[in-house]
Scaffold this motif. Structure first.
Motif, PDB file in Angstrom:
ATOM      1  N   LEU B 113       0.674  -1.163   0.259  1.00  0.00           N
ATOM      2  CA  LEU B 113       0.064  -0.246   0.472  1.00  0.00           C
ATOM      3  C   LEU B 113       0.657   1.433   0.000  1.00  0.00           C
ATOM      4  CD1 LEU B 113      -2.734  -0.748   2.823  1.00  0.00           C
ATOM      5  CD2 LEU B 113      -3.420  -0.372   0.034  1.00  0.00           C
ATOM      6  N   MET B 114       1.651   1.521   0.856  1.00  0.00           N
ATOM      7  CA  MET B 114       2.558   2.386   0.989  1.00  0.00           C
ATOM      8  C   MET B 114       3.802   2.800   0.000  1.00  0.00           C
ATOM      9  SD  MET B 114       2.084   4.183   3.615  1.00  0.00           S
ATOM     10  CE  MET B 114       0.277   3.120   3.861  1.00  0.00           C
ATOM     11  N   ARG B 116       2.590   2.885  -2.998  1.00  0.00           N
ATOM     12  CA  ARG B 116       1.849   3.782  -4.305  1.00  0.00           C
ATOM     13  C   ARG B 116       1.965   5.499  -3.691  1.00  0.00           C
ATOM     14  NH1 ARG B 116      -2.799   0.489  -5.876  1.00  0.00           N
ATOM     15  NH2 ARG B 116      -1.867  -1.669  -5.501  1.00  0.00           N
ATOM     16  N   LEU B 117       2.694   5.367  -2.634  1.00  0.00           N
ATOM     17  CA  LEU B 117       3.653   6.829  -2.582  1.00  0.00           C
ATOM     18  C   LEU B 117       3.808   7.382  -2.319  1.00  0.00           C
ATOM     19  CD1 LEU B 117       0.627   6.984   0.962  1.00  0.00           C
ATOM     20  CD2 LEU B 117      -0.038   7.964  -1.529  1.00  0.00           C
ATOM     21  N   TYR B 121       3.960  12.288   0.346  1.00  0.00           N
ATOM     22  CA  TYR B 121       2.881  11.442   1.363  1.00  0.00           C
ATOM     23  C   TYR B 121       3.482  10.207   1.504  1.00  0.00           C
ATOM     24  CZ  TYR B 121       0.029  15.514  -1.090  1.00  0.00           C
ATOM     25  OH  TYR B 121       0.186  16.541  -1.756  1.00  0.00           O
ATOM     26  N   ALA B 123       5.766   8.697   3.524  1.00  0.00           N
ATOM     27  CA  ALA B 123       6.057   9.315   5.423  1.00  0.00           C
ATOM     28  C   ALA B 123       4.614   9.521   5.816  1.00  0.00           C
ATOM     29  CB  ALA B 123       6.862  10.688   5.710  1.00  0.00           C
ATOM     30  N   ILE B 124       3.258  10.358   5.447  1.00  0.00           N
ATOM     31  CA  ILE B 124       2.538  10.492   6.422  1.00  0.00           C
ATOM     32  C   ILE B 124       1.499   9.406   6.282  1.00  0.00           C
ATOM     33  CG2 ILE B 124       0.031  12.379   6.889  1.00  0.00           C
ATOM     34  CD1 ILE B 124       1.626  14.143   5.655  1.00  0.00           C
ATOM     35  N   GLY B 125       1.460   8.646   5.293  1.00  0.00           N
ATOM     36  CA  GLY B 125       0.838   7.574   4.640  1.00  0.00           C
ATOM     37  C   GLY B 125       1.461   5.942   6.133  1.00  0.00           C
ATOM     38  N   TRP B 127       2.878   7.651   8.945  1.00  0.00           N
ATOM     39  CA  TRP B 127       2.019   7.146   9.776  1.00  0.00           C
ATOM     40  C   TRP B 127       0.407   7.249  10.584  1.00  0.00           C
ATOM     41  CZ3 TRP B 127       3.309  13.578  11.689  1.00  0.00           C
ATOM     42  CH2 TRP B 127       2.846  13.422  13.297  1.00  0.00           C
ATOM     43  N   VAL B 128      -0.131   7.506   9.125  1.00  0.00           N
ATOM     44  CA  VAL B 128      -1.783   6.688   9.426  1.00  0.00           C
ATOM     45  C   VAL B 128      -1.625   5.185   9.704  1.00  0.00           C
ATOM     46  CG1 VAL B 128      -3.811   6.409   8.222  1.00  0.00           C
ATOM     47  CG2 VAL B 128      -2.204   7.887   7.478  1.00  0.00           C
ATOM     48  N   VAL B 129      -1.213   4.461   9.331  1.00  0.00           N
ATOM     49  CA  VAL B 129      -0.522   2.919   9.499  1.00  0.00           C
ATOM     50  C   VAL B 129       0.104   2.732  11.102  1.00  0.00           C
ATOM     51  CG1 VAL B 129       0.386   0.926   8.839  1.00  0.00           C
ATOM     52  CG2 VAL B 129       0.202   2.063   6.896  1.00  0.00           C
TER      53      VAL B 129
END
Lengths: 288, 341, 234
Positions: B113-114, B116-117, B121, B123-125, B127-129
């Motif tokens: 998933l990550m 794809r960024l 973006y 980096a923040i992704g 963080w979301v995980v």
């Protein structure tokens, strides 16, 4: 009818999320910078609004008039003084510097205001609501905030596509060096973009302060909401960002209804789902 | 038949460095003999941060994957350790590598998933995980839900014959782990993979056109880093004897400090995190009572270093003196009959 | 020669450690068309970039209208009256044709050039004014690039390889517009690979070789042998 109310609430808070996102998307569009301190700046705006209402006794919603110029000035200075130095091909410096900034802002606010939760009082408007059908209620404040969000996004669209400044933003974003050859001073343009971004952040911060309890630590979560709204909506489209915010808000509302502890999780899962099946977002702008 | 050259990794400076390392290692291994409980705890903490920072450095400084979500794996490692000991009766020290393996498996779809960024973006992704992991862990009531859980006394005492032996044991495991992590990183960088990473770091497009499978290389590094980070996390929480979602997935503890350590010490150099950790702990011993002011200063120092000395303390030392602690250079030595140097 | 419009004196230029220009001197009189020719890598684009301010130089290495501009940044140099048509056009992709022209005029210098005059000069652009600039043909894009530079009402227009990638008939059409540009009050420096075209259009010629001026003279008096020798190095 309960579900209709839930969805409406989700849509309305989506407007706030879209405002979080708009400032973020603007900066990324013009200078390929993602400001990790973005959420903390929203919280900073909330505290500035707090100080303004405490000292001037204004209604918070009027405090916007004071907070916006202050935040815009901070944005111009921040970009010109610090962030312009980090721009370049390497992605590490701006990321690390804005991360450091995030930590600094959070801890400075902690020192100045302690970790106590605050809230801005806007008076009767906070609980006012009206009915638009059988058992369907809409809060006046959430609706106002949603309308303001649409106005802000519409305003940004107008600025980008119909004004000389917007032209300058788009040209600088396309080709920095040729933009310089056309007489555009990059340092100034970038600083204006950041000033604009923080002006939007100011509005968002005031609405946040009236709507929820806030403390120095809630910044990162707002950054994440803004970021998720941008990705869900699709890069490069302001209206897509609004749609992204709405979808995020509705997902959270549905999640909260099923189980209060699932509110944030539902939003994150919606984001991950979009990332998995449609990584370019729902309404990406196709560049020429 | 021999090639006309061979690749040399060591230099005079790195030979001295390795000797210093060996002596230090012996002294540290003997710490239970000369140190008290608090000394051992402090040293274990230092080892943990050296390992975490080295792993983050590998990911960000070498593979170019800047993650602000590695706390996901620290916490995951901790929770797997608690789950496998409490719910499945595993021995705690066995649970440490198990945590690593499970984290590596989890890292695969996450990377899917990550990846794809890009850049910021991404980096923040990450963080979301980490946030998702935190929220999920607070839903698991068997492990204490939102308030967390302590390691049951029975499991704790089963580890060794006495409290003192247990603390010695955990200390040696911590020291072993950080040495293994550093050795693995050095070996990786000396291998073909390491060469590929340097190429990717310098110019991704050129690396690709030279036949390097950039995505696979990055994936390997991401998974290995998750593996290492989770083991360190498991050990950290084994030592703390208690875990909760907020401590397990704390951005401040496991990402902010790690990033500052690496930036101040020197990104993209293996010696950087080691120097950075030493500086960080020196600062902490002297300034800790300042609370949030300390974090504020740390952030300011990191920004200053990033702007004015982007190669960090170690980078400055290398530029000035040409020092090299670990044998990581690649120098071509032509065979004796062709050239003498 | 009366006070030259542009006076480049012993200009050196570096890309990091690599030196691209060695003591290049060049002059442009008001109303003149100067051609700079040379093989690939001779330093022609570098010279234009220095004059335009995209590369910073020694302060008094470049004098424009009597004022030293060598160390001025590009956005300030445009304000003084020097505009560059970059190599490869480099239009702004997210802007339409008209927006590209308007950006050129954003610096706000007074003069004869405005949207209407540009559309007079290049009528086919008027029909496509709201079209995304990158969807035009090569020749039309070149016209947009020239128009964009003209919108800043420059006293000196720098054209970097405007014939590149264009069919000969289109090249003739573009070059056919240059005289009216000069009449309106701009001097020109044209960098060209197409020597024949350059000699036809210019009053004065400089030939660069490996960062140095190998030959200079008025267009009519230079022989083919002299140019060949200067171009390739004897």
């Amino acid at each position: 009818m309960e579900w209709v109310n839930i969805i409406i609430q989700g849509v309305l808070i989506g407007g706030l999320y879209a405002m979080f996102a708009a400032g973020l998307a603007l900066i990324f569009g013009v200078m390929r910078l993602v400001n990790i301190a973005h959420g903390d700046l929203i919280v900073l705006a909330a505290y500035i609004a707090l100080m303004t209402t405490d000292t001037l006794g204004l209604n918070p919603l009027l405090a916007i008039v004071v907070v916006v110029p202050i935040m815009a000035a901070i944005g111009y200075g921040l970009q010109r003084g610090l962030l312009n130095r980090t721009l370049g091909d390497d992605v590490l410096p701006p990321l690390l510097v804005t991360f450091g900034l995030s930590v600094i802002i959070q801890n400075a606010l902690l020192e100045l205001f302690t970790a106590d939760s605050r809230r801005l009082k806007a008076g009767a408007i906070e609980v006012a609501s009206f009915q638009i059908g059988e058992g369907v209620w809409i809060g006046v404040l959430p609706l106002l905030q949603f309308v303001v969000a649409i106005a802000v996004i519409g305003g940004l669209q107008l600025l980008f596509y119909r004004t000389p400044l917007g032209r300058a933003f788009r040209a600088t974003s396309d080709d920095q060096s040729v933009a310089q050859l056309m007489g555009l001073d990059n340092r100034h343009i970038f600083a204006l973009a950041m000033a604009l971004s923080l002006a939007v952040v100011a509005v968002a911060g005031v609405f946040l302060a009236v709507r929820t309890n806030f403390d120095p630590a809630i910044g990162p979560a707002r950054l994440i909401f803004g970021f998720e709204a941008v990705i869900i909506g699709g890069l490069g489209s302001m209206w897509g960002t609004l749609a992204g915010g709405i979808i995020l808000g509705v997902s959270q509302a549905i999640g909260a209804q099923i189980n209060p502890g699932w509110q944030l999780l539902a939003g994150h899962l919606a984001f991950l789902l979009i990332l998995a099946v449609r990584p370019e977002g729902l309404f990406p702008k196709v560049q020429g | 038949m021999s090639a006309g050259f061979h690749v040399e990794h060591a230099s005079r400076s790195s030979r001295i460095g390795m000797a210093v390392f060996a002596i230090a290692l012996l002294a540290l291994a003997a710490a239970p003999a000369w140190g008290g409980r608090d000394d051992l705890r402090l040293l274990s903490e230092i080892y943990a941060y050296v390992a975490l920072a080295s792993l983050w450095n590998l990911l960000a400084g070498y593979a170019g994957l800047v993650s602000v979500g590695q706390q996901a794996y620290v916490g995951l490692g901790g929770y797997i350790l608690f789950a496998s000991t409490i719910l499945f009766g595993m021995h705690p020290l066995v649970a440490v590598p198990v945590a690593g393996v499970i984290a590596a498996v989890v890292a695969l779809p996450v990377a899917g998933l990550m990846f794809r960024l890009r850049g910021h973006y991404f980096a923040i992704g990450t963080w979301v995980v980490a946030e998702v992991f935190r929220l999920l862990s607070s839903q698991i009531s068997a492990l204490g839900g939102g308030s967390g859980i302590s390691l049951p006394a029975g499991i704790v005492t089963s580890m060794a014959s006495s409290r003192q032996m247990r603390e010695f044991l955990i200390y040696w495991v911590a020291l072993t782990l950080v040495v293994v992590v550093l050795a693995a990183i050095v070996l990786l960088l000396r291998s073909r993979y390491g060469l590929a990473l340097t190429a990717i770091r310098d110019n991704e497009l050129a690396a690709r056109s030279n036949g390097i499978d950039v995505t696979r290389t990055k994936l390997v590094v991401y998974v290995l880093t998750a593996f290492g980070t989770a083991m360190v996390g498991a050990l950290i929480f084994l030592q703390k004897l208690r875990i909760s979602p907020d401590t397990a997935f704390s951005v401040n503890d496991w990402t902010a400090f790690v990033i500052f350590i690496t930036v101040i010490g020197g990104i993209g150099r293996v010696e950087g995190p080691i120097i950075g950790t030493v500086v960080f702990f020196l600062l902490r011993q002297t300034l800790a009572d300042l609370g949030s002011l300390y974090l504020l200063m740390l952030g300011a120092v990191a920004i200053a270093v990033m702007l004015f000395a982007p190669k960090g303390i170690w980078g400055l030392l290398v530029e000035r003196f040409g020092w090299q602690l670990l044998p990581l250079e690649r120098r071509l030595r032509l065979s004796a009959d062709a050239r003498t140097t | 020669m009366p006070e030259p419009l542009l006076d480049v004196r012993a200009l050196d230029a570096f890309y990091g450690d690599f030196q691209a220009l060695f003591g290049v001197s060049l002059r442009v009189a008001p109303g003149e068309v100067v051609a700079v020719i040379g093989a690939n890598g001779a330093g022609k684009s570098t010279l234009l970039n220095c004059i335009a301010g995209a590369i910073r130089s020694r302060r008094d290495a470049i004098l424009f209208d009597g004022e030293p501009t060598g160390d001025q940044p590009a956005h300030a140099v445009v304000g003084r009256g020097i505009a560059l048509v970059p190599e490869g056009r480099r239009l702004f992709a997210s802007l339409s044709v008209e927006e590209n022209l308007l950006i050129g005029g954003q610096v706000g210098r007074p003069g004869p050039w405005n949207l209407a005059r540009i559309y007079d000069l290049f009528p086919m652009l008027a029909e496509r004014r709201h079209v995304p600039s990158t969807s035009l043909s090569g020749g039309q894009q070149q016209m947009v690039a020239i128009g964009r530079a003209l919108m800043s009402n420059p006293k000196l227009l720098l054209c970097d390889e405007i014939s590149l990638g264009l069919a000969p008939i289109v090249v003739r059409e573009v070059y056919g517009r240059l005289p009216s540009i000069v009449t309106e009050g701009s001097s020109l420096i044209i960098v060209e690979q197409d020597i024949v075209q350059a000699l036809k259009a210019a009053n004065h010629v400089y030939c660069l070789q490996e960062g140095r001026v190998a030959l200079t003279g008025s267009a009519g008096t230079l022989t083919r042998e002299a140019i060949s020798a200067a171009y390739f190095g004897a």
